[in-house]
Design a protein around this motif. Structure first.
Motif, short mmCIF file in Angstrom:
data_model
loop_
_atom_site.label_atom_id
_atom_site.label_comp_id
_atom_site.label_asym_id
_atom_site.label_seq_id
_atom_site.Cartn_x
_atom_site.Cartn_y
_atom_site.Cartn_z
N ASP A 403 -83.37 72.98 -4.76
CA ASP A 403 -82.35 73.83 -5.12
C ASP A 403 -82.91 75.51 -5.07
O ASP A 403 -83.99 75.70 -5.20
CB ASP A 403 -81.95 73.80 -6.58
CG ASP A 403 -81.12 72.57 -6.76
OD1 ASP A 403 -80.79 71.63 -5.59
OD2 ASP A 403 -81.00 72.09 -7.82
N ALA A 404 -81.95 76.36 -4.76
CA ALA A 404 -82.25 77.76 -4.63
C ALA A 404 -81.02 78.48 -5.21
O ALA A 404 -79.91 77.76 -5.51
CB ALA A 404 -82.43 78.38 -3.39
N ALA A 405 -81.07 79.83 -5.50
CA ALA A 405 -80.06 80.71 -6.38
C ALA A 405 -79.52 81.82 -5.18
O ALA A 405 -80.69 82.43 -4.66
CB ALA A 405 -80.41 81.21 -7.66
N ALA A 406 -78.49 81.96 -4.98
CA ALA A 406 -77.95 83.23 -4.19
C ALA A 406 -77.23 84.22 -5.28
O ALA A 406 -76.43 83.59 -5.84
CB ALA A 406 -77.05 82.66 -3.07
N ALA A 407 -77.64 85.34 -5.17
CA ALA A 407 -76.94 86.24 -6.20
C ALA A 407 -76.08 87.25 -5.15
O ALA A 407 -76.85 88.03 -4.27
CB ALA A 407 -77.73 87.10 -6.94
N PHE A 408 -75.00 87.65 -5.64
CA PHE A 408 -74.01 88.66 -4.93
C PHE A 408 -73.88 89.69 -6.09
O PHE A 408 -73.41 89.46 -7.15
CB PHE A 408 -72.74 88.10 -4.63
CG PHE A 408 -72.80 86.79 -3.73
CD1 PHE A 408 -72.87 86.99 -2.37
CD2 PHE A 408 -72.95 85.49 -4.12
CE1 PHE A 408 -72.87 86.06 -1.29
CE2 PHE A 408 -73.10 84.52 -3.24
CZ PHE A 408 -72.93 85.03 -1.79
N LEU A 409 -74.35 90.92 -5.55
CA LEU A 409 -74.44 91.95 -6.64
C LEU A 409 -73.39 93.14 -6.02
O LEU A 409 -73.52 93.46 -4.94
CB LEU A 409 -75.75 92.57 -6.83
CG LEU A 409 -76.81 91.60 -7.01
CD1 LEU A 409 -78.13 92.34 -7.33
CD2 LEU A 409 -76.39 90.80 -8.57
N VAL A 410 -72.84 93.80 -7.15
CA VAL A 410 -72.10 95.10 -6.70
C VAL A 410 -72.94 96.15 -7.51
O VAL A 410 -73.23 96.03 -8.99
CB VAL A 410 -70.54 95.08 -7.43
CG1 VAL A 410 -69.86 96.35 -7.25
CG2 VAL A 410 -69.95 93.91 -6.58
N ALA A 411 -73.23 97.00 -6.59
CA ALA A 411 -73.90 98.30 -7.38
C ALA A 411 -73.17 99.37 -7.86
O ALA A 411 -72.05 99.44 -7.48
CB ALA A 411 -75.07 98.95 -6.18
N GLU A 412 -73.72 99.95 -9.15
CA GLU A 412 -73.00 101.04 -9.53
C GLU A 412 -72.98 102.09 -8.58
O GLU A 412 -73.79 102.28 -7.67
CB GLU A 412 -73.60 101.63 -10.90
CG GLU A 412 -73.67 100.75 -12.09
CD GLU A 412 -72.22 100.50 -12.67
OE1 GLU A 412 -71.20 101.15 -12.33
OE2 GLU A 412 -72.22 99.82 -13.86
N LYS A 413 -71.90 102.88 -8.74
CA LYS A 413 -71.90 104.21 -7.58
C LYS A 413 -73.17 105.03 -7.80
O LYS A 413 -73.78 105.25 -8.76
CB LYS A 413 -70.81 104.90 -8.37
CG LYS A 413 -70.10 106.03 -7.06
CD LYS A 413 -68.88 106.73 -7.38
CE LYS A 413 -68.76 107.85 -6.28
NZ LYS A 413 -67.24 108.59 -6.74
N GLU A 415 -76.20 103.82 -7.06
CA GLU A 415 -77.49 103.23 -7.14
C GLU A 415 -77.92 102.82 -5.69
O GLU A 415 -77.04 102.08 -4.98
CB GLU A 415 -77.16 101.91 -7.98
CG GLU A 415 -76.79 102.54 -9.63
CD GLU A 415 -78.20 103.29 -10.34
OE1 GLU A 415 -79.19 102.87 -9.74
OE2 GLU A 415 -77.99 103.96 -11.23
N GLY A 416 -79.11 102.51 -5.40
CA GLY A 416 -79.94 102.10 -4.27
C GLY A 416 -80.17 100.68 -4.35
O GLY A 416 -80.28 100.13 -5.52
N GLU A 417 -80.07 100.14 -3.26
CA GLU A 417 -80.14 98.44 -3.17
C GLU A 417 -81.68 98.15 -3.51
O GLU A 417 -82.01 97.42 -3.93
CB GLU A 417 -79.67 98.00 -2.07
CG GLU A 417 -78.10 97.88 -1.86
CD GLU A 417 -77.69 97.56 -0.38
OE1 GLU A 417 -78.71 96.64 0.20
OE2 GLU A 417 -76.68 97.50 -0.02
N GLN A 418 -82.57 99.05 -2.87
CA GLN A 418 -83.98 98.66 -3.12
C GLN A 418 -84.43 99.05 -4.57
O GLN A 418 -85.24 97.97 -5.05
CB GLN A 418 -84.84 99.72 -2.33
CG GLN A 418 -84.56 99.16 -0.60
CD GLN A 418 -84.78 97.99 -0.50
OE1 GLN A 418 -85.70 97.32 -0.86
NE2 GLN A 418 -84.17 97.15 0.67
N ALA A 419 -83.80 99.84 -5.25
CA ALA A 419 -84.16 100.08 -6.66
C ALA A 419 -83.66 99.04 -7.47
O ALA A 419 -84.41 98.67 -8.45
CB ALA A 419 -83.44 101.60 -7.18
#
Length: 465
Positions: A403-413, A415-419
């Protein structure tokens, strides 16, 4: 003495309404009692109880002339047409089953065939209705079913579950008292009536003789205008839509006295925002299921409360947790044929106060190297991180890697993905860090306002994760 007489009169009226047999008869009862009372407001269109009944009666005549019978799917993209068809078919003894929006022709045929339905009642623009008969024989019903509801269909062809009139109407006096719904209520909801949360809420207001306000549009500024214009005092939206509304509203609305929601959990940040926007309103989180009605509820006053706490059972409902960790419910209000006590395969436990602590759907747990992880808990952890506006976690099954986990994220306005990726790695335990992080501008929703997990699975497959 006056209070005792008032309670007696209410019980007599409730008894009369519960004996009506179907919701078309309930509408007719209300239309005779208060013909000029607003029943439905849809954007700039308003229908009184008398006007709504006239529309229902007209469609009922059309259905009767076309020979519609048995168990029938209803295809209607418009809320009003859904509502009218739902009531009109009951008026002529047909069991309506409201379709989810956007279903493909092959899906419709699969539902017809696998559930042995007699056809599709199609509502077209301009008031035209068509009946496409399937030619399948009518199925007998052991119970006095008057309607059907569809399962989500997230793991295959949606199944039809049938309901008697009493299975919903019998519980309205209990739930309406808790939700603050009465004959003066003006309730706002939004979305398809194929979602049983919307259907039940609408019918509960119809039962009391109040008003439902809704919009065909997924535009939060329109919702806010309707709240204020029609003095809405009760609000029902699933948390995903509450989050959208919370971001869009710029000023508080103090006319609300009750907000009830369910189907997803409320985060501390969302609770704080809702308390700011609706300072005079109680916020109630319920736990329920299409098969079982409402099960538990909690009044959410402290934003730092345990987000997984779904409160205590509704009056007359018994909840237990088996040795298998599954939640079992003993209730007289359920779909026909359900074996009681019933489980929808949700996990959880009861705390020392008798409150239900939710663990998520059994199928949504992840076994990662022998460590069992709840996707519900992972979602709450991710949503609490700085820079994350929203998050959904899906289990990914792999026969070779486990088993593995996949996360779908929405960043706040801003905010950078790498951070955010660094924050996730630093804040979560190594075993909790999702194997895939996919950033989206927004989480896709289906027509019921719930997370469209099928769409997310397709995105995951296209990404090669």
């Amino acid at each position: 003495m006056r209070e005792r007489i008032g309670n007696l009169e209410k019980r007599n009226v409730d008894g009369e309404k519960r004996g009506l047999g179907n919701y078309a008869a309930l509408l007719f009862w209300q239309a005779r009692r208060q013909p000029q009372r607003e029943a439905l407001v849809i954007d700039d269109e308003s229908l009184t109880y008398e006007m709504l009944w006239q529309r229902v009666a007209s469609m009922a005549l059309a259905a009767s002339s076309l020979g519609v019978h048995g168990d029938v799917l209803v295809e209607a993209d418009d809320f009003l047409e859904q509502a009218i068809a739902f009531l009109a078919l009951q008026a002529v003894g047909v069991r309506p089953i409201l379709l989810h929006h956007g279903m493909r022709p092959e899906e419709l045929q699969a539902i017809l065939q696998e559930n042995h339905l007699q056809g599709i009642w199609r509502c077209r623009s301009g008031g035209v209705q068509l009946f496409d008969a399937s030619g399948l024989p009518e199925q007998p019903h052991e119970e006095t079913d008057i309607l059907g509801v569809l399962s989500s269909g997230s793991t295959g062809t949606p199944k039809v579950m049938y309901r008697t009139y009493e299975s919903w109407a019998g519980f309205f006096p209990v739930q309406d008292e808790i939700f603050g719904i009465d004959g003066e209520t003006v309730l706002f909801l939004q979305g398809s009536l194929s979602f049983t949360g919307n259907t039940n809420s609408w019918l509960s207001v119809l039962y009391e003789g109040g008003t439902v306000v809704t919009s065909r549009l997924m535009r939060c500024h329109v919702w806010e205008e309707l709240l204020r214009c029609h003095a809405v005092d009760v609000l029902y939206l699933v948390p995903t839509k509450l989050q959208l509304l919370g971001r869009a509203m710029t000023a508080p609305y103090d006319g609300l006295r009750m907000l009830f929601t369910g189907s997803q959990l409320l985060t501390p940040a969302m609770l704080r925002r809702l308390q700011q926007l609706f300072p005079a309103g109680a916020i109630l989180l319920y736990y329920g299921a299409s098969e079982l009605n409402y099960i538990t509820y909690a009044i959410c006053e402290d934003p730092d409360r345990d987000s997984s706490n779904l409160g205590r059972p509704f009056p007359g409902i018994r909840v237990s947790v088996g040795d298998d960790g599954l939640i079992y419910v003993d209730t007289p209000y359920h779909v026909s044929g359900a074996r009681i006590p019933f489980t929808v395969k949700d996990t959880g436990h009861l705390n020392e106060k008798g409150e239900l602590i939710f663990g998520g759907r059994r199928a949504a747990w992840i076994n990662k190297g022998g460590v069992k992880l709840s996707t519900v808990r992972l979602e709450l952890l991710l949503k609490a991180l700085p820079g994350v506006a929203d998050a959904v976690v899906l289990p990914v099954k792999d026969r070779l890697r486990g088993d593995a986990a996949a996360a779908f994220l929405v960043a706040e306005k801003g905010e950078g993905e790498q951070a955010i990726r660094r924050t996730v790695r630093q804040s979560l335990k190594p075993v909790e860090v999702p194997d895939s992080l996919i950033f989206l501008p927004q989480i896709p929703l289906n027509d019921r306002g719930k997370v469209d997990r099928n769409a997310l699975r397709r995105l995951l497959a296209s990404a090669g994760a």
